[in-house]
Design a protein around this motif. Structure first.
Motif, short mmCIF file in Angstrom:
data_model
loop_
_atom_site.label_atom_id
_atom_site.label_comp_id
_atom_site.label_asym_id
_atom_site.label_seq_id
_atom_site.Cartn_x
_atom_site.Cartn_y
_atom_site.Cartn_z
N SER B 148 43.45 37.78 34.95
CA SER B 148 43.38 39.18 35.39
C SER B 148 42.46 39.32 36.59
N ILE B 149 42.76 40.32 37.38
CA ILE B 149 41.85 40.73 38.45
C ILE B 149 41.30 42.09 38.07
N GLY B 150 40.01 42.24 38.08
CA GLY B 150 39.44 43.53 37.70
C GLY B 150 37.94 43.50 37.80
N PRO B 155 37.23 46.68 32.92
CA PRO B 155 38.70 46.80 32.89
C PRO B 155 39.36 45.93 33.97
N SER B 156 40.61 45.55 33.73
CA SER B 156 41.32 44.74 34.72
C SER B 156 42.46 45.56 35.31
N PHE B 157 42.76 45.25 36.57
CA PHE B 157 43.79 46.01 37.28
C PHE B 157 45.13 45.27 37.23
N ILE B 160 48.31 38.69 34.81
CA ILE B 160 49.52 37.88 34.84
C ILE B 160 49.52 36.95 33.64
N THR B 161 50.71 36.58 33.22
CA THR B 161 50.85 35.60 32.15
C THR B 161 50.86 34.22 32.79
N THR B 162 49.87 33.41 32.48
CA THR B 162 49.70 32.13 33.16
C THR B 162 50.94 31.26 33.04
#
Ligand SMILES: Nc1ncnc2c1ncn2[C@@H]1O[C@H](COP(=O)(O)OP(=O)(O)OP(=O)(O)O)[C@@H](O)[C@H]1O
Ligand SMILES: [Mg+2]
Lengths: 255, 334
Positions: B148-150, B155-157, B160-162
Motif C-alpha cells: 500500500s501507499i499511504g 490510512p493507505s490510499f 495492490i495485491t502483490t
C-alpha cells in the motif's frame, strides 16, 4: 553610488580545522577599481579570493560584495546562512578565473563560453551565441570557437576562460594567478586582455605575481603574508618603495 | 679492420667511416615452432568439429549435429527467447544505470544520511547472490500479500495485491536484475565522478551553477569516459545473467529457457546449447561495437587528439594489424 563598495572585508578570518589561514583581512574595492593581491605561497591569497564568491565559507568577520553579505543574511542581529539557491545566484554575479584555467574539456570554446548563461540564466541559444562570439572576438579567439580546450595553447585557454566568466555579465571579476601556469611568452596576451577589461571599468580583484601588471593596471595593491595584510596602498608607492621588510624581501625575490 | 676506414673522434674512440652494414633482424625460431603447434591444434579442432561418430545406434552421425543447430537457430521459439533476453537486458540495465547514478550521487552527497542509505544498499545487494534475490522477489507475496501507499502507520490510499504482479515473471526479473545491477553501477558511476578533476566542479560553481546542474552538465559528461567501458562490461554480463532468470523463476521465456525447453523434449543438449551460444555471441558482439561508438562520443575533446581510434575498423586494424604507428587525425564532432 560611488560611496558603495564592491568588495568590503572587515576582519575576515578563515580556518581549516586547526589551521588558521586568514587572520583578519581588511580590504576595500570600489566599483571600477583593480585591486592586486600579492604575497608568498601559502599566505592565503587564494583562500581569501575563494571566500569572496563563497567557494570557501568565512569563519569570522564580515565580507560584503556590492553591499550584501556573502553567504549570509543579517536579520535581527544574527547571521543566517543562505540557501544553496541564493548563494548560487550571488555567485553568478561574480566571475572567477583560475590558475589552471579549468575549462570544460568536453565542450568547445564557444560552448564553454555559453554554458554559464545556458544553465544558470536559461538564455536562449541564438542571442547567447552572438554574445559569446563577440566575447571570443574580444579576447581575440573568434576563429577558435569550434576548438576543444585540448586544441588550444595555455594562453588561449585562459582567454577563453576569461570570456566564459564575462558571459555571465559579472559585476566583479576574481583572478587567481591567471598567468602563473603559462609559458613566459604567453603571459602577455592574457595580461593584455585583463588590461582591456580594467580600462572598460570592470571591478577586479587579481592575485598575481606580475609586479609590472600590478604597477601598471592596479589601483591598489595588498601584500599578504601569513594570513594578514602586511602592507597596502597605491601600487606605485608600495611596490616601488616598500616599507615593510617582508615586502622588500618578497619583491627582491620576485623581481 | 682496415685502418684507412677508421677515424678518431675527439674523445679518442674509433668511428667507422665505412658504408652502413646490412641489418639482420633477430630470427625468432621459437615462433616458427609455436606456429606449427598452433596449426596442428587448429586442424585438430576443425577436424573434430566436422567429424562423425556412431551414437545411440545411429552410424556416422555428425558429432556436433550442425544440421540440428542450423534447423533450430531461426525457429520462432529461439528467436523469441533472444528477443526477451534483449528486452530483459535493456530494461534491467536502463533501470540499473539510472538507479546507480542516484545511488552514486547519494554516496557522494554532503548529506550524511544519504551516504549511509546508499552504503547499506550496496552492502546488501552486492553481498547476496542475484539468483537468490530473483527467487526472493518472486516470493514477495508470501511476506507481503498486499502493498500500500499511504500515511505511515495510518490510512493507505492505494493498495495492490502483490500476487497480481509477481506472477508477471518479466516484471520480477527486471526488478530483481535492476536492483542488483544498481549496486554495481553505483560504484562504477562513483569512480567516474571521482576521476573528474575537482577544478571542474569549482569552475561550474563559480559560474553560479547549482550542484545538480554542475553534476549533470559538467561532471557526468566527463565521468562518462570512465563510466562507459565498465558499463559495457556490465551490459554484456547482464545479457548472460538473464540466463539465470528461467531457472530462478521457472519461466520468463528468455533465450536459455527457450533452449532448455527444446532440449528437455528432444535430449539434443549440446547442439541446442551451441544454438544458444551463437545467439549470445552475436548479441555481445553487437554490444561491443555499440560500446566503441559510445566511448568515442564521450571521449570527444580529449581522446581525439590522443589516438587515432576514430573509426571502428581502424581500431580493429590497430588491434590486429601490423602497423604500430598511431596517426593523428583531425578532430571532428561526433
Ligand atoms: N582545503 C584546505 N584544507 C586545509 N588547508 C588548506 C586548504 N586550502 C588551503 N589550505 C592552506 O591554507 C594556506 C593558504 O593557502 P592558499 O592556497 O590560500 O595560499 P596562496 O597564498 O594562494 O598560495 P599560492 O601562491 O601557492 O597559491 C596553505 O597553508 C594551505 O595549505
Ligand atoms: Mg593560490
Amino acid at each position: 553610488m560611488t560611496s558603495r563598495l564592491m568588495v568590503e572585508a572587515r576582519g575576515v578570518e578563515k580556518s581549516f580545522g586547526h589551521v588558521h589561514v586568514l587572520k583578519g583581512i581588511d580590504l576595500e574595492v570600489k566599483p571600477g577599481e583593480v585591486a592586486c593581491l600579492l604575497g608568498p605561497s601559502g599566505s592565503g591569497k587564494s583562500t581569501f579570493l575563494r571566500c569572496i564568491n563563497h567557494l570557501e565559507k568565512v569563519s569570522a568577520g564580515r565580507l560584503l560584495v556590492d553591499g550584501e553579505l556573502v553567504g549570509y543574511e543579517e536579520r535581527r542581529g544574527k547571521l543566517y546562512e543562505l540557501t544553496d539557491r541564493k548563494i548560487c545566484s550571488k555567485r553568478s554575479e561574480i566571475g572567477m578565473v583560475f590558475q589552471r584555467f579549468n575549462l570544460f574539456p568536453h565542450l568547445t570554446a564557444l560552448e564553454n563560453v555559453m554554458i554559464g548563461p545556458r544553465t544558470v540564466k536559461r538564455s536562449t541559444r541564438s542571442d547567447l551565441e552572438r554574445q559569446a562570439m563577440e566575447l571570443l572576438d574580444r579576447v581575440g579567439l573568434a576563429e577558435k570557437a569550434a576548438n576543444y580546450p585540448s586544441q588550444l595553447s595555455g594562453g588561449q585557454q585562459q582567454r577563453v576562460a576569461i570570456a566564459r566568466a564575462l558571459c555571465m555579465q559579472p559585476k566583479l571579476m576574481l583572478f587567481d594567478e591567471p598567468t602563473s601556469a603559462l609559458d613566459p611568452e604567453l603571459v602577455g596576451e592574457v595580461l593584455n586582455v585583463m588590461k582591456d577589461l580594467a580600462e572598460d571599468g570592470m571591478t577586479m580583484v587579481v592575485v598575481t605575481h606580475e609586479i609590472g601588471f600590478a604597477r601598471e593596471v592596479g589601483d591598489t595593491a595588498y601584500f599578504m603574508d601569513g594570513g594578514v595584510i602586511v602592507e597596502s596602498g597605491k601600487p606605485m608607492d608600495i611596490l616601488v618603495k616598500p616599507q615593510h621588510p617582508r615586502l622588500q624581501d618578497f619583491l627582491s625575490k620576485v623581481l | 679492420m682496415n685502418p684507412a676506414n677508421e677515424t678518431t673522434d675527439p674523445q679518442g674512440s674509433v668511428v667507422s667511416a665505412s658504408p652502413p652494414l646490412e641489418t639482420v633482424p633477430l630470427r625468432h625460431y621459437g615462433r616458427w615452432l609455436s606456429a606449427a603447434v598452433l596449426a596442428v591444434l587448429v586442424a585438430m579442432l576443425i577436424h573434430t568439429l566436422l567429424s562423425h561418430i556412431n551414437r545411440n545406434g545411429v552410424t556416422n552421425d555428425q558429432r556436433f549435429q550442425w544440421s540440428t543447430v542450423g534447423s533450430y537457430l531461426f525457429t520462432s521459439s529461439v528467436m523469441h527467447g533472444a528477443l526477451v533476453t534483449i528486452e530483459l537486458t535493456a530494461a534491467a540495465m536502463a533501470v540499473g544505470v539510472i538507479f546507480g547514478i542516484l545511488l552514486a550521487t547519494m554516496r557522494l552527497s554532503t548529506n550524511r544520511q544519504l551516504r549511509y542509505v546508499s552504503w547499506v544498499y550496496l552492502w546488501f545487494f552486492r553481498g547476496t547472490p542475484v539468483y537468490v534475490q530473483l527467487i526472493f522477489w518472486a516470493n514477495l507475496a508470501w511476506l507481503y500479500p498486499t502493498l500500500s501507499i499511504g500515511v505511515p502507520f495510518g490510512p493507505s490510499f492505494v493498495t495492490i495485491t502483490t500476487n497480481d504482479y509477481v506472477t508477471n515473471l518479466f516484471l520480477v526479473a527486471v526488478v530483481g536484475l535492476a536492483l542488483n545491477e544498481a549496486a554495481y553501477m553505483a560504484e562504477i558511476v562513483r569512480a567516474g565522478i571521482i576521476a573528474v578533476d575537482a577544478g571542474q566542479l569549482e569552475a561550474a560553481q563559480a559560474l553560479g551553477m547549482r550542484r545538480a546542474q554542475s553534476l549533470r552538465r559538467i561532471v557526468l559528461p566527463q565521468a562518462m569516459r570512465v563510466i562507459v567501458p565498465p558499463t559495457g562490461n556490465e551490459t554484456i554480463s547482464m545479457l548472460k545473467t538473464t540466463s539465470l532468470v528461467g531457472a530462478a523463476l521457472g519461466g520468463g521465456g528468455e533465450l536459455y529457457r527457450s533452449i532448455q525447453n527444446i532440449y528437455n523434449l528432444n535430449y539434443l543438449v549440446p547442439p541446442l546449447l551451441i544454438t544458444g551460444c551463437l545467439w549470445y555471441l552475436t548479441m555481445t558482439s553487437v554490444l561491443s561495437v555499440g560500446q566503441f561508438y559510445i566511448e568515442r562520443y564521450y571521449g570527444r575533446g580529449v581522446d581525439a587528439t590522443r589516438s587515432s581510434s576514430s573509426k571502428f575498423s581502424s581500431t580493429l586494424k590497430r588491434s590486429f594489424g601490423r602497423s604500430p604507428h598511431t596517426e593523428v587525425q583531425p578532430l571532428e564532432r561526433p
